[in-house]
Design a protein around this motif. Structure first.
Motif, short mmCIF file in Angstrom:
data_model
loop_
_atom_site.label_atom_id
_atom_site.label_comp_id
_atom_site.label_asym_id
_atom_site.label_seq_id
_atom_site.Cartn_x
_atom_site.Cartn_y
_atom_site.Cartn_z
N TYR A 284 -5.59 0.13 -3.57
CA TYR A 284 -5.63 -0.79 -2.43
C TYR A 284 -7.08 -1.20 -2.12
CZ TYR A 284 -4.52 -2.56 2.28
OH TYR A 284 -4.35 -3.34 3.41
N TRP B 203 -11.30 4.08 0.91
CA TRP B 203 -10.11 4.66 1.54
C TRP B 203 -9.48 5.70 0.61
CZ3 TRP B 203 -5.08 1.63 3.34
CH2 TRP B 203 -4.49 2.34 4.41
N THR C 124 3.44 -0.18 10.23
CA THR C 124 2.54 0.88 10.68
C THR C 124 3.00 1.54 11.99
OG1 THR C 124 1.21 -0.80 11.81
CG2 THR C 124 0.46 -0.13 9.62
N PRO D 71 -8.11 -7.35 8.68
CA PRO D 71 -7.64 -6.55 9.82
C PRO D 71 -7.94 -5.07 9.62
CG PRO D 71 -5.86 -7.86 8.81
CD PRO D 71 -7.01 -7.82 7.85
N GLY D 72 -8.08 -4.38 10.76
CA GLY D 72 -8.16 -2.92 10.75
C GLY D 72 -6.79 -2.35 11.02
N ALA D 73 -6.72 -1.41 11.98
CA ALA D 73 -5.44 -0.77 12.31
C ALA D 73 -4.66 -1.67 13.27
CB ALA D 73 -5.71 0.59 12.94
N LYS E 269 3.61 5.35 11.75
CA LYS E 269 2.40 6.20 11.62
C LYS E 269 1.58 6.19 12.91
CE LYS E 269 -1.19 3.52 9.17
NZ LYS E 269 -1.96 3.30 7.99
N PHE E 270 1.50 5.05 13.60
CA PHE E 270 0.69 5.04 14.83
C PHE E 270 1.43 5.62 16.03
CE2 PHE E 270 -1.66 1.32 12.77
CZ PHE E 270 -2.63 2.16 12.26
N SER F 189 -8.62 -6.72 4.29
CA SER F 189 -8.51 -5.46 5.05
C SER F 189 -9.92 -4.95 5.31
CB SER F 189 -7.76 -4.43 4.21
OG SER F 189 -7.98 -3.12 4.71
N VAL F 190 -10.08 -4.12 6.34
CA VAL F 190 -11.36 -3.43 6.49
C VAL F 190 -11.71 -2.65 5.22
CG1 VAL F 190 -11.34 -3.18 9.02
CG2 VAL F 190 -10.20 -1.44 7.61
N HIS F 191 -10.66 -2.35 4.42
CA HIS F 191 -10.89 -1.60 3.18
C HIS F 191 -11.37 -2.51 2.04
CE1 HIS F 191 -9.62 1.89 5.24
NE2 HIS F 191 -8.48 1.33 5.57
N GLU G 145 0.84 -1.20 0.00
CA GLU G 145 0.00 0.00 0.00
C GLU G 145 0.86 1.24 0.00
OE1 GLU G 145 -1.61 -1.09 3.93
OE2 GLU G 145 -1.20 0.96 4.58
N MET H 218 -14.05 -1.31 13.82
CA MET H 218 -13.89 -0.20 12.86
C MET H 218 -14.91 -0.22 11.71
SD MET H 218 -10.41 0.65 10.77
CE MET H 218 -9.48 1.95 11.55
C1 BGC Z 1 -3.90 -0.96 6.27
C2 BGC Z 1 -3.41 -0.10 7.40
C3 BGC Z 1 -4.54 0.79 7.91
C4 BGC Z 1 -5.77 -0.02 8.22
C5 BGC Z 1 -6.96 0.82 8.68
C6 BGC Z 1 -5.16 -1.68 6.67
O1 BGC Z 1 -5.61 -2.45 5.59
O2 BGC Z 1 -2.90 -1.90 5.90
O3 BGC Z 1 -2.32 0.70 6.97
O4 BGC Z 1 -4.11 1.47 9.10
O5 BGC Z 1 -6.15 -0.75 7.07
O6 BGC Z 1 -7.19 1.90 7.84
#
Ligand code: BGC
Length: 263
Positions: free
Chosen positions: A160, A154, A198, A190-192, A201-202, A147-149, A98, A252
């Motif tokens: 992604y 996003w 990561t 997964p979420g965050a 960033k976190f 991913s949650v996405h 990503e 999330m």
């Molecule tokens: C991503 C992370 C992101 C998370 C929640 C995941 O799919 O890899 O970078 O923090 O989604 O947005």
């Protein structure tokens, strides 16, 4: 728990870091035979450490270099598992990439790279595993790291989000085709989650606070919490679960903006 995973041959793509590394460790601790795919030599130290950890725990592990977006590499990965350990029981298509780019500035090659790794790579891994399962008449398991996405749009990550949305219907479609042979195909979303990808960033207080706003559980997740779900979905404890997605996201995906009860 999950005793049946002992001696199972588990192939994991993108095992050099992040969730793939955590999956390798957790399956290895249960004495599985883990086949760890990685792309870049920069992960070699970490992979060798993980192999040692797995061997110390009584499991076995090997590493196989390869690019999941190249079909020959994916087939070689699965065939190496068969050559070294005699079979494949579980295939985990985990490798992903990503990078944020506004959609109107994204080149087609930037779009394509993410689709090739996250979606086509998982398709080729699933296809290779299904062929091996059918050949052996085996009730194998395929898991994809989504991913949650796959459901939450996003911004700046259109490639992604599209890859993960595609992965959802890819998994559901393939599950429908192969469930009749006892082959189980599921996604983990997964979420965050804190991983080496990561962590930076976190650790930024603003990003962390903004992210926590989006998580009803008010906690960033950890890799072992995702790995636990992979163990469950790979084991006989989930032997009636086909074609589904388990979100590991502290809530999330559950419209956290409504938490205040307004609207
Ligand atoms: C991503 C992370 C992101 C998370 C929640 C995941 O799919 O890899 O970078 O923090 O989604 O947005």
């Amino acid at each position: 728990m999950f005793k049946d995973l002992e001696n199972k041959v588990v192939v994991i793509t993108g095992a050099g870091s992040g969730l793939g590394k955590a999956f390798s460790e957790e399956f290895g601790k249960l004495k599985a035979k883990v086949v760890m795919n990685y792309l870049s030599d920069k992960h070699l130290d970490d992979i060798n450490k993980t192999i040692k950890l797995i061997e110390d725990a009584g499991g076995q592990a090997i590493k196989v270099q390869g690019d999941v977006s190249v079909e020959d590499d994916v087939n070689n990965l699965v065939q190496t598992a068969v050559k070294e350990f005699g079979t494949v029981d579980v295939m985990i298509n985990n490798a992903g990439f990503e990078k944020p780019i506004p959609s109107h500035e994204m080149s087609v090659s930037e779009w394509q790279k993410v689709i090739d790794i996250n979606l086509t790579g998982a398709f080729m891994g699933a296809k290779a595993a299904v062929n091996q399962f059918l050949k052996e008449d085996k009730k194998g398991v395929i898991l994809n790291t989504s991913s949650v996405h796959d459901t939450i749009p996003w911004p700046n990550y259109v490639n992604y989000a599209a890859s993960k949305g595609g992965l959802k219907l890819m998994m559901e479609t393939m599950s429908m085709e192969y469930a009749q042979y006892g082959i189980r195909i599921n996604n983990i979303s997964p979420g965050a989650i804190v991983t080496e990808h990561t962590r930076e960033k976190f650790s930024d207080p603003t990003t962390r606070a903004e992210t926590l706003e989006m998580i009803p559980a008010k906690e960033i997740g950890e890799a072992h919490q995702v790995a636990n779900v992979a163990l469950f979905l790979a084991s006989d404890f989930s032997d009636y679960i086909h074609g589904t997605t388990i979100y590991v996201d502290g809530g999330m995906t559950n419209y956290p903006a409504f938490m205040g009860g307004k609207g």
